[in-house]
Design an enzyme around this catalytic site. Structure first.
Site, PDB file in Angstrom:
ATOM      1  N   THR A  90     -11.391  -5.854   9.382  1.00 34.68           N
ATOM      2  CA  THR A  90     -10.707  -5.959  10.682  1.00 34.68           C
ATOM      3  C   THR A  90     -10.551  -4.592  11.366  1.00 34.68           C
ATOM      4  O   THR A  90     -10.151  -4.515  12.523  1.00 34.68           O
ATOM      5  CB  THR A  90      -9.329  -6.625  10.502  1.00 34.68           C
ATOM      6  N   ASP A 105       0.827  -1.205   0.000  1.00 31.99           N
ATOM      7  CA  ASP A 105       0.000   0.000   0.000  1.00 31.99           C
ATOM      8  C   ASP A 105       0.863   1.258   0.000  1.00 31.99           C
ATOM      9  O   ASP A 105       0.359   2.354   0.269  1.00 31.99           O
ATOM     10  CB  ASP A 105      -0.946  -0.008   1.220  1.00 31.99           C
ATOM     11  N   GLY A 153       0.762  -5.642   5.691  1.00 30.41           N
ATOM     12  CA  GLY A 153       1.202  -4.473   4.936  1.00 30.41           C
ATOM     13  C   GLY A 153       2.182  -3.643   5.732  1.00 30.41           C
ATOM     14  O   GLY A 153       3.392  -3.810   5.645  1.00 30.41           O
ATOM     15  N   ARG A 154       1.642  -2.756   6.573  1.00 34.99           N
ATOM     16  CA  ARG A 154       2.488  -1.778   7.272  1.00 34.99           C
ATOM     17  C   ARG A 154       3.597  -2.391   8.100  1.00 34.99           C
ATOM     18  O   ARG A 154       4.676  -1.821   8.215  1.00 34.99           O
ATOM     19  CB  ARG A 154       1.615  -0.868   8.154  1.00 34.99           C
ATOM     20  N   GLN A 186      -6.369  -0.792  12.631  1.00 30.61           N
ATOM     21  CA  GLN A 186      -7.015  -2.098  12.771  1.00 30.61           C
ATOM     22  C   GLN A 186      -7.540  -2.254  14.204  1.00 30.61           C
ATOM     23  O   GLN A 186      -6.938  -1.747  15.145  1.00 30.61           O
ATOM     24  CB  GLN A 186      -5.998  -3.223  12.485  1.00 30.61           C
ATOM     25  N   ASP A 211      -7.026  -6.393  -4.568  1.00 27.49           N
ATOM     26  CA  ASP A 211      -7.951  -6.173  -3.447  1.00 27.49           C
ATOM     27  C   ASP A 211      -8.728  -4.872  -3.657  1.00 27.49           C
ATOM     28  O   ASP A 211      -8.435  -3.856  -3.037  1.00 27.49           O
ATOM     29  CB  ASP A 211      -7.144  -6.149  -2.144  1.00 27.49           C
ATOM     30  N   LYS A 260     -12.143  -4.974  -3.493  1.00 29.63           N
ATOM     31  CA  LYS A 260     -13.358  -5.184  -2.677  1.00 29.63           C
ATOM     32  C   LYS A 260     -14.617  -4.712  -3.403  1.00 29.63           C
ATOM     33  O   LYS A 260     -15.313  -3.778  -2.977  1.00 29.63           O
ATOM     34  CB  LYS A 260     -13.245  -4.462  -1.334  1.00 29.63           C
ATOM     35  N   LYS A 314      -0.297  -8.275  -2.749  1.00 31.97           N
ATOM     36  CA  LYS A 314      -1.669  -7.756  -2.676  1.00 31.97           C
ATOM     37  C   LYS A 314      -1.662  -6.299  -3.111  1.00 31.97           C
ATOM     38  O   LYS A 314      -1.034  -5.442  -2.493  1.00 31.97           O
ATOM     39  CB  LYS A 314      -2.241  -7.891  -1.257  1.00 31.97           C
ATOM     40  N   HIS A 364     -18.233  -4.126  -4.527  1.00 32.26           N
ATOM     41  CA  HIS A 364     -19.562  -4.148  -3.904  1.00 32.26           C
ATOM     42  C   HIS A 364     -20.433  -3.196  -4.714  1.00 32.26           C
ATOM     43  O   HIS A 364     -20.334  -1.979  -4.584  1.00 32.26           O
ATOM     44  CB  HIS A 364     -19.462  -3.684  -2.432  1.00 32.26           C
ATOM     45  N   ASP A 365     -21.262  -3.791  -5.579  1.00 38.32           N
ATOM     46  CA  ASP A 365     -22.049  -2.955  -6.492  1.00 38.32           C
ATOM     47  C   ASP A 365     -23.243  -3.784  -6.952  1.00 38.32           C
ATOM     48  O   ASP A 365     -23.462  -4.886  -6.449  1.00 38.32           O
ATOM     49  CB  ASP A 365     -21.146  -2.527  -7.676  1.00 38.32           C
ATOM     50  N   ILE A 366     -23.970  -3.305  -7.928  1.00 36.68           N
ATOM     51  CA  ILE A 366     -25.077  -4.119  -8.447  1.00 36.68           C
ATOM     52  C   ILE A 366     -24.478  -5.354  -9.142  1.00 36.68           C
ATOM     53  O   ILE A 366     -23.319  -5.315  -9.605  1.00 36.68           O
ATOM     54  CB  ILE A 366     -25.995  -3.319  -9.406  1.00 36.68           C
ATOM     55  N   PRO A 367     -25.236  -6.461  -9.200  1.00 34.66           N
ATOM     56  CA  PRO A 367     -24.672  -7.709  -9.721  1.00 34.66           C
ATOM     57  C   PRO A 367     -24.013  -7.571 -11.086  1.00 34.66           C
ATOM     58  O   PRO A 367     -22.915  -8.098 -11.320  1.00 34.66           O
ATOM     59  CB  PRO A 367     -25.890  -8.643  -9.782  1.00 34.66           C
ATOM     60  N   ASN A 368     -24.627  -6.849 -12.019  1.00 36.95           N
ATOM     61  CA  ASN A 368     -24.059  -6.740 -13.365  1.00 36.95           C
ATOM     62  C   ASN A 368     -22.677  -6.098 -13.337  1.00 36.95           C
ATOM     63  O   ASN A 368     -21.733  -6.576 -13.977  1.00 36.95           O
ATOM     64  CB  ASN A 368     -25.006  -5.932 -14.262  1.00 36.95           C
ATOM     65  N   THR A 369     -22.532  -5.024 -12.573  1.00 37.70           N
ATOM     66  CA  THR A 369     -21.249  -4.311 -12.516  1.00 37.70           C
ATOM     67  C   THR A 369     -20.164  -5.202 -11.904  1.00 37.70           C
ATOM     68  O   THR A 369     -19.036  -5.253 -12.399  1.00 37.70           O
ATOM     69  CB  THR A 369     -21.410  -3.011 -11.691  1.00 37.70           C
TER      70      THR A 369
END
Ligand code: C5P
Length: 224
Positions: free
Chosen positions: A110, A9, A197-198, A178, A55, A57, A28, A59-64
């Site tokens: 987390t 990151d 990561g960090r 976290q 990564d 993540k 990642k 989270h949208d409408i199914p088609n997208t």
């Protein structure tokens, strides 16, 4: 033995990747690097032999989400994330698209704790919500679940899902943002992938830290 996913990151870390070639680690890539470097970096890293965990993540409408997963699968992404809170309709079609891409469902981040359930107005407590989402991941034939080390044992006992655990610290005193943090020793017998990561890239010697982590995990580095 769990695999290490190094969460890059920090753009400065791109310069150490050459030294990590040949190690059995996953890189990642999240939005910080992806938005700057895009798929061209991913293609180059794949050519260098790295496994890539994108990564973003979804989270949208199914088609997208389906179309986004299709793009990732075509490009040969090894692992990608979708939010389980996206629900059954969003998740169900993904198993037919994925080709060689493993799809990991993010449960509850987390960086959240019990108070997030209150915020959501959920009838579940945090652990029950994660188990509910794990059951959905299993039902929708996803490959794995991103969860904290606190729920990983219960999930592993109940569902055939890979457990991918972020919020891992070499020194648990250093939590950053976290909230549900575990040590490597606490989860190395239950994790399939640990995400760090960090605790790597903020150290003076990140490359050596990667080697230390791999040996803590029981790996002989330099092989894949
Ligand atoms: O720096 P740190 O080790 O806390 O980074 C954890 C990484 O894992 C970050 O890239 C973060 O976006 C990701 N992640 C997470 N919690 C999740 C899913 C992903 O921290 N539930």
């Amino acid at each position: 033995m769990p695999k290490l996913a190094f969460a890059i990151d920090d753009p400065h870390m791109l310069s150490i990747l050459e030294d990590l070639q040949g190690l059995d680690i996953i890189l990642k890539i999240g939005p910080i690097i992806f938005l700057k470097e895009g798929f061209s970096l991913i293609k180059a890293l794949k050519q260098d032999g790295f496994s890539i965990f994108l990564d973003l993540k979804f989270h949208d409408i199914p088609n997208t989400v389906s179309k986004s997963v299709e793009v990732c699968a075509d490009i040969g992404i090894d692992y990608l994330t979708v939010h389980l809170l996206g629900g059954k309709e969003m998740l169900t079609p993904l198993k037919d698209i994925k080709q060689n891409t493993q799809i990991l469902g993010v449960s509850i981040l987390t960086s959240h704790d019990e108070s997030y359930m209150e915020f959501l107005g959920s009838r579940y407590n945090l652990e029950d919500m994660v188990m509910h989402l794990a059951s959905l991941a299993y039902e929708c034939s996803l490959d794995g679940i991103v969860c904290s080390g606190f729920e990983a044992f219960k999930i592993k006992n109940k569902f055939k899902l890979k457990t991918v655990i972020p919020g891992v610290r070499l020194n648990k005193g250093q939590k950053d943002d976290q909230k549900r943090v575990v040590s490597i020793d606490e989860i190395k017998n239950v994790a399939d992938i640990i995400v760090i990561g960090r605790d790597i890239y903020k150290r003076q010697k990140p490359k050596e830290t990667v080697f230390d982590i791999l040996s803590k995990l029981g790996g002989i580095y330099g092989t894949s």
